[in-house]
Design a protein around this motif. Structure first.
Motif, PDB file in Angstrom:
ATOM      1  N   ALA A   9      -2.734 -10.316 -31.307  1.00 23.60           N
ATOM      2  CA  ALA A   9      -1.580  -9.738 -30.628  1.00 23.60           C
ATOM      3  C   ALA A   9      -0.398 -10.643 -30.977  1.00 23.60           C
ATOM      4  O   ALA A   9      -0.415 -11.848 -30.686  1.00 23.60           O
ATOM      5  N   PHE A  10       0.586 -10.060 -31.643  1.00 20.35           N
ATOM      6  CA  PHE A  10       1.765 -10.809 -32.074  1.00 20.35           C
ATOM      7  C   PHE A  10       2.985 -10.288 -31.334  1.00 20.35           C
ATOM      8  O   PHE A  10       3.168  -9.081 -31.200  1.00 20.35           O
ATOM      9  N   ARG A  11       3.844 -11.205 -30.905  1.00 23.33           N
ATOM     10  CA  ARG A  11       5.066 -10.831 -30.183  1.00 23.33           C
ATOM     11  C   ARG A  11       6.263 -11.435 -30.888  1.00 23.33           C
ATOM     12  O   ARG A  11       6.273 -12.627 -31.198  1.00 23.33           O
ATOM     13  N   LEU A  12       7.282 -10.614 -31.141  1.00 22.77           N
ATOM     14  CA  LEU A  12       8.574 -11.102 -31.611  1.00 22.77           C
ATOM     15  C   LEU A  12       9.532 -11.014 -30.443  1.00 22.77           C
ATOM     16  O   LEU A  12       9.680  -9.944 -29.832  1.00 22.77           O
ATOM     17  N   GLU A  13      10.174 -12.137 -30.144  1.00 22.62           N
ATOM     18  CA  GLU A  13      11.175 -12.194 -29.079  1.00 22.62           C
ATOM     19  C   GLU A  13      12.517 -12.532 -29.705  1.00 22.62           C
ATOM     20  O   GLU A  13      12.608 -13.456 -30.512  1.00 22.62           O
ATOM     21  N   THR A  14      13.546 -11.790 -29.314  1.00 25.53           N
ATOM     22  CA  THR A  14      14.856 -11.972 -29.938  1.00 25.53           C
ATOM     23  C   THR A  14      15.981 -12.250 -28.952  1.00 25.53           C
ATOM     24  O   THR A  14      17.086 -12.565 -29.361  1.00 25.53           O
ATOM     25  N   LEU A  15      15.709 -12.108 -27.664  1.00 21.77           N
ATOM     26  CA  LEU A  15      16.768 -12.241 -26.665  1.00 21.77           C
ATOM     27  C   LEU A  15      16.888 -13.670 -26.149  1.00 21.77           C
ATOM     28  O   LEU A  15      15.921 -14.425 -26.135  1.00 21.77           O
ATOM     29  N   HIS A  62       9.887 -16.702 -31.434  1.00 24.08           N
ATOM     30  CA  HIS A  62      11.137 -16.437 -30.730  1.00 24.08           C
ATOM     31  C   HIS A  62      12.284 -16.824 -31.655  1.00 24.08           C
ATOM     32  O   HIS A  62      12.348 -17.955 -32.130  1.00 24.08           O
ATOM     33  N   ILE A  63      13.150 -15.857 -31.930  1.00 24.34           N
ATOM     34  CA  ILE A  63      14.361 -16.116 -32.707  1.00 24.34           C
ATOM     35  C   ILE A  63      15.429 -16.564 -31.721  1.00 24.34           C
ATOM     36  O   ILE A  63      15.724 -15.867 -30.751  1.00 24.34           O
ATOM     37  N   LEU A  64      15.990 -17.740 -31.972  1.00 28.78           N
ATOM     38  CA  LEU A  64      17.000 -18.261 -31.044  1.00 28.78           C
ATOM     39  C   LEU A  64      17.980 -19.151 -31.779  1.00 28.78           C
ATOM     40  O   LEU A  64      17.769 -19.509 -32.937  1.00 28.78           O
ATOM     41  N   SER A  65      19.058 -19.489 -31.073  1.00 27.13           N
ATOM     42  CA  SER A  65      19.996 -20.484 -31.581  1.00 27.13           C
ATOM     43  C   SER A  65      20.375 -21.400 -30.420  1.00 27.13           C
ATOM     44  O   SER A  65      20.262 -21.037 -29.254  1.00 27.13           O
ATOM     45  N   GLY A 104      19.072  -7.911 -36.237  1.00 25.40           N
ATOM     46  CA  GLY A 104      19.017  -6.541 -35.769  1.00 25.40           C
ATOM     47  C   GLY A 104      17.626  -6.029 -35.441  1.00 25.40           C
ATOM     48  O   GLY A 104      17.489  -4.898 -34.959  1.00 25.40           O
ATOM     49  N   VAL A 105      16.593  -6.822 -35.691  1.00 28.03           N
ATOM     50  CA  VAL A 105      15.227  -6.400 -35.370  1.00 28.03           C
ATOM     51  C   VAL A 105      15.021  -6.508 -33.863  1.00 28.03           C
ATOM     52  O   VAL A 105      15.462  -7.463 -33.230  1.00 28.03           O
ATOM     53  N   GLU A 106      14.366  -5.510 -33.308  1.00 22.77           N
ATOM     54  CA  GLU A 106      14.111  -5.491 -31.866  1.00 22.77           C
ATOM     55  C   GLU A 106      12.813  -6.221 -31.524  1.00 22.77           C
ATOM     56  O   GLU A 106      11.943  -6.405 -32.371  1.00 22.77           O
ATOM     57  N   ASP A 107      12.693  -6.580 -30.253  1.00 21.52           N
ATOM     58  CA  ASP A 107      11.462  -7.169 -29.736  1.00 21.52           C
ATOM     59  C   ASP A 107      10.309  -6.183 -29.894  1.00 21.52           C
ATOM     60  O   ASP A 107      10.501  -4.980 -29.739  1.00 21.52           O
ATOM     61  N   PHE A 108       9.130  -6.718 -30.158  1.00 20.11           N
ATOM     62  CA  PHE A 108       7.953  -5.855 -30.225  1.00 20.11           C
ATOM     63  C   PHE A 108       6.677  -6.669 -30.064  1.00 20.11           C
ATOM     64  O   PHE A 108       6.673  -7.887 -30.224  1.00 20.11           O
ATOM     65  N   GLU A 113      -2.444  -5.466 -36.407  1.00 14.42           N
ATOM     66  CA  GLU A 113      -1.719  -4.964 -37.582  1.00 14.42           C
ATOM     67  C   GLU A 113      -1.706  -3.443 -37.671  1.00 14.42           C
ATOM     68  O   GLU A 113      -1.408  -2.879 -38.714  1.00 14.42           O
ATOM     69  N   GLY A 114      -2.006  -2.763 -36.548  1.00 14.43           N
ATOM     70  CA  GLY A 114      -2.070  -1.313 -36.607  1.00 14.43           C
ATOM     71  C   GLY A 114      -1.246  -0.588 -35.565  1.00 14.43           C
ATOM     72  O   GLY A 114      -0.856   0.552 -35.770  1.00 14.43           O
ATOM     73  N   THR A 115      -0.967  -1.258 -34.444  1.00 14.07           N
ATOM     74  CA  THR A 115      -0.209  -0.617 -33.375  1.00 14.07           C
ATOM     75  C   THR A 115       0.960  -1.507 -32.984  1.00 14.07           C
ATOM     76  O   THR A 115       0.760  -2.661 -32.570  1.00 14.07           O
ATOM     77  N   ALA A 116       2.166  -0.980 -33.127  1.00 14.81           N
ATOM     78  CA  ALA A 116       3.371  -1.709 -32.729  1.00 14.81           C
ATOM     79  C   ALA A 116       3.970  -1.030 -31.506  1.00 14.81           C
ATOM     80  O   ALA A 116       4.023   0.196 -31.424  1.00 14.81           O
ATOM     81  N   VAL A 117       4.423  -1.861 -30.572  1.00 12.48           N
ATOM     82  CA  VAL A 117       5.084  -1.378 -29.366  1.00 12.48           C
ATOM     83  C   VAL A 117       6.446  -2.062 -29.303  1.00 12.48           C
ATOM     84  O   VAL A 117       6.526  -3.285 -29.117  1.00 12.48           O
ATOM     85  N   VAL A 118       7.508  -1.283 -29.486  1.00  8.14           N
ATOM     86  CA  VAL A 118       8.869  -1.811 -29.441  1.00  8.14           C
ATOM     87  C   VAL A 118       9.280  -1.915 -27.974  1.00  8.14           C
ATOM     88  O   VAL A 118       9.100  -0.974 -27.191  1.00  8.14           O
ATOM     89  N   MET A 119       9.816  -3.073 -27.630  1.00 10.92           N
ATOM     90  CA  MET A 119      10.267  -3.337 -26.270  1.00 10.92           C
ATOM     91  C   MET A 119      11.769  -3.066 -26.197  1.00 10.92           C
ATOM     92  O   MET A 119      12.533  -3.537 -27.041  1.00 10.92           O
ATOM     93  N   ARG A 120      12.179  -2.317 -25.197  1.00 13.32           N
ATOM     94  CA  ARG A 120      13.602  -1.989 -25.003  1.00 13.32           C
ATOM     95  C   ARG A 120      14.133  -2.736 -23.781  1.00 13.32           C
ATOM     96  O   ARG A 120      13.480  -2.775 -22.741  1.00 13.32           O
ATOM     97  N   TYR A 121      15.342  -3.290 -23.924  1.00 11.76           N
ATOM     98  CA  TYR A 121      15.985  -4.058 -22.857  1.00 11.76           C
ATOM     99  C   TYR A 121      17.433  -3.618 -22.711  1.00 11.76           C
ATOM    100  O   TYR A 121      18.055  -3.199 -23.689  1.00 11.76           O
ATOM    101  N   ASP A 122      17.979  -3.770 -21.511  1.00 13.51           N
ATOM    102  CA  ASP A 122      19.409  -3.535 -21.340  1.00 13.51           C
ATOM    103  C   ASP A 122      20.153  -4.851 -21.551  1.00 13.51           C
ATOM    104  O   ASP A 122      19.556  -5.873 -21.917  1.00 13.51           O
TER     105      ASP A 122
END
Length: 165
Positions: A9-15, A62-65, A104-108, A113-122
């Protein structure tokens, strides 16, 4: 998906702020200088231990600055450090002094490697939805994962250099 994944299970965090998505009491305790409770995040940590104990991998980039937002100081200092004790792996893609290769890539989440779930945030960091992506697009998310990992460094190494910045 956490009940059925078999390998990874892989998570990309961008916020920079997820404070409206949960753990509000713990975040407020952190902000007020209280010590981390010994049972902080115990339910997730137990789940992580169960998965990693069965040989499954859970990892995040986690992508951050810098400078870190108060929320990121909380998430990294309380969350990542504690969850790593259960075997969850963390990586940081620090874009402070370099371009973001995944702009511009969203969290997911990506499972096996077969099922991706895009996370939506306000704009406040509150979850507004989750979209399961058709399996035909899974390789797009595998490529994003691979790019993220190729440009990231292990959290423990990054934390030693940048804790508190």
């Amino acid at each position: 998906m956490f009940d059925t994944f078999e390998r990874e299970a892989f998570r990309l965090e961008t916020l920079a702020d997820y404070s409206k998505s949960g753990n509000a009491d713990a975040y407020q305790a952190f902000l007020s200088g209280q010590p981390q409770p010994t049972d902080y995040n115990e339910s997730w940590l137990s789940e992580v231990r169960a998965h990693t104990g069965d040989g499954r991998r859970i990892c995040r980039v986690h992508i951050l600055s810098r400078p870190l937002t108060p929320y990121l100081r909380f998430e990294l200092g309380w969350g990542y450090r504690r969850n790593a004790t259960g075997g969850e792996e963390f990586f940081i893609l620090d874009t402070t002094d370099k371009p973001n290769p995944l702009e511009g890539v969203e969290d997911f989440w990506l499972f096996d490697e077969g099922t991706a779930v895009v996370m939506r945030y306000d704009d406040t960091g509150a979850v507004t939805g989750r979209d399961t992506v058709p399996e035909s697009r899974a390789q797009e998310f595998v490529a994003i994962r691979d790019t993220a990992l190729a440009h990231a460094e292990p959290f423990s190494e990054w934390w030693k250099k940048h804790a508190g910045t």
